[in-house]
Design a protein around this motif. Structure first.
Motif, short mmCIF file in Angstrom:
data_model
loop_
_atom_site.label_atom_id
_atom_site.label_comp_id
_atom_site.label_asym_id
_atom_site.label_seq_id
_atom_site.Cartn_x
_atom_site.Cartn_y
_atom_site.Cartn_z
N SER A 59 -9.42 18.52 16.79
CA SER A 59 -9.17 17.16 17.71
C SER A 59 -8.81 15.83 16.97
CB SER A 59 -10.72 16.77 18.47
OG SER A 59 -11.60 16.61 17.35
N VAL A 60 -8.04 15.11 17.45
CA VAL A 60 -7.64 13.94 16.93
C VAL A 60 -8.02 12.62 17.54
CG1 VAL A 60 -5.48 15.32 15.86
CG2 VAL A 60 -5.27 14.25 17.98
N ASP A 61 -8.73 12.59 18.53
CA ASP A 61 -9.02 11.40 19.39
C ASP A 61 -10.36 11.03 18.92
OD1 ASP A 61 -10.34 13.66 20.36
OD2 ASP A 61 -9.94 13.09 22.43
N LYS A 62 -10.69 11.27 17.79
CA LYS A 62 -12.52 10.38 17.42
C LYS A 62 -12.43 9.61 16.74
CE LYS A 62 -13.57 14.22 19.53
NZ LYS A 62 -13.75 14.21 21.14
N GLU A 63 -11.37 9.24 15.73
CA GLU A 63 -11.25 8.33 14.81
C GLU A 63 -9.96 7.79 14.61
OE1 GLU A 63 -14.27 8.50 11.49
OE2 GLU A 63 -13.71 10.67 11.69
N SER A 64 -8.93 8.26 15.41
CA SER A 64 -7.36 7.78 15.35
C SER A 64 -7.56 6.32 16.12
CB SER A 64 -6.51 8.78 16.03
OG SER A 64 -6.61 9.89 15.31
N LEU A 65 -6.68 5.41 15.14
CA LEU A 65 -6.54 4.07 15.88
C LEU A 65 -5.24 3.37 15.37
CD1 LEU A 65 -7.05 2.11 13.22
CD2 LEU A 65 -9.47 2.82 13.59
N ILE A 66 -4.82 2.20 15.64
CA ILE A 66 -3.81 1.48 15.40
C ILE A 66 -4.25 0.20 15.74
CG2 ILE A 66 -2.55 1.59 17.70
CD1 ILE A 66 -0.07 1.59 16.15
N GLY A 67 -4.03 -0.67 14.38
CA GLY A 67 -4.20 -2.14 14.35
C GLY A 67 -2.97 -3.00 14.04
N LEU A 68 -2.81 -4.25 14.85
CA LEU A 68 -1.78 -5.14 14.73
C LEU A 68 -2.27 -6.64 14.10
CD1 LEU A 68 0.57 -4.11 17.46
CD2 LEU A 68 0.80 -3.54 14.90
N GLN A 69 -1.97 -7.35 13.47
CA GLN A 69 -2.31 -8.47 12.74
C GLN A 69 -1.43 -9.53 12.83
OE1 GLN A 69 -5.56 -8.39 9.95
NE2 GLN A 69 -4.73 -10.49 8.89
N ALA A 70 -1.68 -10.66 13.44
CA ALA A 70 -0.84 -11.83 13.09
C ALA A 70 -1.52 -13.31 12.42
CB ALA A 70 -0.40 -12.25 14.59
N ASP A 71 -0.93 -13.52 11.38
CA ASP A 71 -1.42 -14.74 10.80
C ASP A 71 -0.37 -16.18 10.87
OD1 ASP A 71 -3.88 -13.55 8.94
OD2 ASP A 71 -2.25 -12.22 8.96
N TYR A 72 -0.92 -16.90 11.41
CA TYR A 72 -0.06 -18.22 11.33
C TYR A 72 -0.61 -19.39 10.77
CZ TYR A 72 2.99 -21.69 13.63
OH TYR A 72 3.92 -22.64 14.19
N GLN A 73 0.26 -20.12 9.89
CA GLN A 73 -0.08 -21.19 9.15
C GLN A 73 0.31 -22.39 9.71
OE1 GLN A 73 -1.51 -20.44 5.90
NE2 GLN A 73 -2.28 -22.23 5.75
N ILE A 74 -0.91 -22.85 10.60
CA ILE A 74 -0.77 -24.21 11.28
C ILE A 74 -0.32 -25.57 10.58
CG2 ILE A 74 -1.73 -25.62 13.05
CD1 ILE A 74 -3.57 -23.09 13.50
N LEU A 75 -1.39 -25.42 9.35
CA LEU A 75 -1.02 -26.63 8.31
C LEU A 75 -1.12 -25.89 7.00
CD1 LEU A 75 -3.56 -29.43 9.97
CD2 LEU A 75 -0.72 -29.29 10.12
N ASP A 76 -1.14 -27.01 5.94
CA ASP A 76 -1.23 -26.25 4.87
C ASP A 76 -2.32 -25.71 4.38
OD1 ASP A 76 1.61 -26.99 4.11
OD2 ASP A 76 0.95 -28.88 3.14
N ASN A 77 -3.53 -26.36 4.97
CA ASN A 77 -5.02 -25.83 4.70
C ASN A 77 -5.45 -25.15 6.07
OD1 ASN A 77 -5.27 -27.84 6.20
ND2 ASN A 77 -6.31 -28.92 4.40
N LEU A 78 -4.87 -25.10 7.13
CA LEU A 78 -5.32 -24.60 8.25
C LEU A 78 -4.56 -23.48 8.69
CD1 LEU A 78 -7.51 -24.69 10.46
CD2 LEU A 78 -5.83 -26.55 11.76
#
Length: 399
Positions: A59-78
């Motif tokens: 089986s391949v459906d017990k721990e398989s996954l996919i993840g996508l991440q976005a990081d947006y710099q609003i200000l220099d320190n935020l």
């Protein structure tokens, strides 16, 4: 609401990612996109049991996954970070895993506010990113599945660095509310005043981590609550209190690792305590060592956990009347049905780094438990010997 990504959709996405030269993209100076994925194929060599959902079919459906991440710099320190994960596992939700603001007033101090990873253990932050560690899967004996993976709240991080060491001190406060699976039962759980402190020190090739976590947890188990209220009303307060569905939860954790270019030694232990009838007192640990001979890494690991529940009260007399006998046996039956998952696992495996950001792993684990324990196995035959080999093959990406 529970979401599962269709298996074919996951495979299609992974195939597309594989043939994309570089998905990691910096769309502009402020927005960055990244991701990770894993396909884990498993097989258990025993027809009488399941372990973490694996049985004697591939089986391949017990721990398989996919993840996508976005990081947006609003200000220099935020900045703001969001992460979506799609799981194939039945007991995990797909959807938003992280969504938090990061405020960095100085180079040493950082605050994060929102939904973020629960930092119980050493690999909690990267538990879904299999590429970040050598094993095909983290040991169930030390990383139990009933831990909730995220919380909503505030985390502060302060770094102290000098010529001798680098120290990270983290503290957090927040809450958690969602469905969890405890003692093979799915229930709604809520943890308020959830807080903790984590200290990580890097000295030359050594890394040490210690942490403490605490919260006030309540779970919804209607049949247990009603039975507890009945016992309290007729005067059996000790038995009623022993069926608590709310109380304090604590987690203690220590880990140490020594890393060189040629080899590593890593060890971690934890202690879990909860004032809830369905959560056992648990001590778990693992130790692992591996040898690097690029592009391969071979490793061996041993992990073990010991769990035990509070003993039932004895204030309901037996033998005085059939009604009291029925009440007492019904009460004792609740404790008799609690699964004891003490077990140990011996693991041998190899990781092959095919290219930067892509690794293939193969490992086999011997899982053993005592004759009267469940040892994380699911089975119908009481004569099952609580011993089986688990074979895993994992393909891991970061992009």
């Amino acid at each position: 609401m529970t979401y599962r990504i269709p298996y074919l959709l996951l495979v299609s996405s992974l195939v597309w990612l594989f043939f994309t030269p570089s998905l990691y993209a910096e769309t502009n100076d402020k927005l960055q996109l990244s991701g990770f994925a894993r396909v884990v194929m498993g097989y258990l060599d025993d027809k009488d049991a399941e372990y973490l959902g694996y049985d004697n079919s591939i089986s391949v459906d017990k721990e398989s996954l996919i993840g996508l991440q976005a990081d947006y710099q609003i200000l220099d320190n935020l900045a703001i970070t969001g992460q979506l994960i799609g799981h194939t596992a039945e007991q995990r939700d797909s959807g938003i895993e992280w969504l938090y603001l990061t405020y960095t007033p100085t180079n040493s101090l950082r605050f994060k506010l929102g939904r973020q990873r629960t930092p119980f253990l050493n690999y909690s932050d990267v538990i879904d990113v299999g590429y970040a560690y050598p094993w095909a899967t983290l040991p169930q004996q030390t990383y139990p599945r009933h831990f909730f993976s995220t919380f909503d709240g505030l985390m502060a991080n302060y770094e102290i660095s000098n010529s001798l060491f680098v120290m990270d001190i983290e503290g957090y406060w927040g809450y958690f509310e969602d469905d969890v699976v405890i003692a093979e039962r799915q229930m709604k759980a809520k943890t308020d005043d959830f807080h903790g402190l984590i200290n990580t020190i890097h000295v030359n090739n050594w890394t040490f981590r210690g942490s403490y976590h605490q919260g006030k947890t309540s779970v919804e188990i209607d049949d247990i609550t009603q039975f507890s209220n009945l016992l309290s009303q007729i005067g059996f307060s000790e038995s009623a209190e022993s069926l608590a569905t709310d109380g304090t939860t604590e987690v203690f954790q220590l880990s140490a690792s020594y890393e060189t270019l040629n080899y590593f030694v890593r060890a971690e232990l934890n202690h879990i305590h909860a004032d809830l009838v369905f959560v056992p007192e648990t001590d778990g640990y693992f130790i692992s060592t591996g040898y690097n001979y690029f592009p391969f890494t071979s490793y061996i690991s041993y992990s073990k956990n010991v769990t035990e529940y509070e003993q039932p009260a004895s204030d309901i007399p037996i033998g005085l009347s059939p009604q009291l006998d029925q009440l007492a046996y019904g009460y004792l039956a609740i404790f008799d049905q609690l699964p004891v998952d003490s077990s140990e696992a011996f693991t041998l495996g190899t990781r092959w780094d095919l290219q930067a950001g892509l690794a293939l792993k193969g490992e086999v684990s011997l899982i053993r438990g005592k004759a009267d324990d469940n040892a994380f196995f699911t089975f119908d035959d009481a004569d099952f010997d609580r011993k089986a080999l688990l074979y895993l093959l994992a393909l891991e990406w970061v992009f």
